[in-house]
Enzyme design. Structure first.
Site, mmCIF file in Angstrom:
data_model
loop_
_atom_site.group_PDB
_atom_site.id
_atom_site.type_symbol
_atom_site.label_atom_id
_atom_site.label_comp_id
_atom_site.label_asym_id
_atom_site.label_seq_id
_atom_site.Cartn_x
_atom_site.Cartn_y
_atom_site.Cartn_z
ATOM 1 N N ASP A 255 0.956 -1.749 -0.038
ATOM 2 C CA ASP A 255 0.326 0.018 0.177
ATOM 3 C C ASP A 255 0.624 1.353 -0.233
ATOM 4 O OD1 ASP A 255 0.255 1.134 2.655
ATOM 5 O OD2 ASP A 255 -0.859 -1.126 3.482
ATOM 6 N N HIS B 136 8.907 -5.172 -2.031
ATOM 7 C CA HIS B 136 7.689 -6.653 -2.297
ATOM 8 C C HIS B 136 6.694 -5.453 -3.146
ATOM 9 C CE1 HIS B 136 7.997 -8.761 1.732
ATOM 10 N NE2 HIS B 136 9.221 -8.996 0.988
ATOM 11 N N GLY C 70 5.301 -4.078 13.242
ATOM 12 C CA GLY C 70 4.271 -5.036 12.520
ATOM 13 C C GLY C 70 4.866 -6.102 11.590
#
Length: 236
Positions: free
Chosen positions: A90, A105, A176
């Site tokens: 995102d 990625h 995270g």
């Protein structure tokens, strides 16, 4: 000269914004087989399925906003030279205001040539109003347009750039991510032994004695880290 902070973020960074992780029990890999939608072989077998899968992901991202954690990461640029290395596809770090983001990625809001993924001439930025690719659409070199995503089994072209940044970090922060997915998980080994390491994640992570962990979500962890860094700078 500002100290350098490198922040490695994973799926847990964006959970509070409402984006599902891929690997959790109710994640996207439970609904869509990895081999079919996130490998080069899957793309070769059924590019229409893969194209529509990423069209679906982009639509899911419509209206999603950065959370407080993203905004606090961006705010660190007031005091530090900040590099964000993200495993997420995102663009919430950029929307929040981070100016130096390395995507390991790939990027969901971009498409590219399927013949030469990293040829900048054929990388196309999509917008929220124009985020769907019709299956069969061609890139400028005549190959099929494919998602600008690093599929499983493909090389991670930005990992060397990220490793160089980590080697220069005065402070290293992990948010995270479980440090279980390589090669990103190996970036912590490039950090100088003298540089402090902070991990923000609700789950216990074993990463060495020098690590300080905030066992909480991204936003609360960033609030705590921001306060700690301000105290270290002599601010109240």
């Amino acid at each position: 000269m500002k100290k350098k902070i490198v922040i490695l973020t994973g799926a847990g960074m964006s959970v509070e914004s409402g984006l599902k992780t891929f690997r959790d029990a109710d994640g996207l890999w439970e609904e869509y087989p990895v081999a079919k939608v996130a490998t080069h072989e899957g793309w070769e077998d059924d590019p229409t399925l893969v194209t529509n899968f990423y069209n679906m992901l982009r639509k899911k991202c419509q209206g999603v906003q950065p959370n407080e954690g993203h905004r606090l990461v961006a705010a660190l640029e007031q005091h530090y030279d900040v590099t964000v290395v993200t495993q997420n596809v995102d663009n919430l770090h950029e929307v929040a205001g981070s100016t130096n983001v390395i995507h390991l990625h790939g990027e969901l809001m971009k498409v590219c040539s399927s013949r030469d993924v990293d040829d900048p001439r054929y990388i196309r930025q999509l917008t929220a109003d124009d985020c769907e690719i019709e299956p069969g659409t061609l890139a400028g070199d005549g190959s099929l347009l494919r998602p600008y995503i690093v599929f499983f089994g493909e090389g991670v072209p930005n990992i060397s750039i990220a490793a160089e940044a980590c080697a220069e970090a005065d402070i290293f922060v992990v948010i995270g991510t479980s440090l279980a997915v390589y090669p990103a998980a190996g970036l912590i080994h490039y950090v100088r032994p003298s540089s402090p390491v902070y991990i923000i994640d609700p789950n216990p992570i074993q990463a060495g004695e020098r690590v300080v962990q905030f066992a909480t979500g991204a936003s609360e962890g960033m609030r705590q880290l921001t306060a700690l860094l301000a105290k270290q700078r002599g601010e109240e």
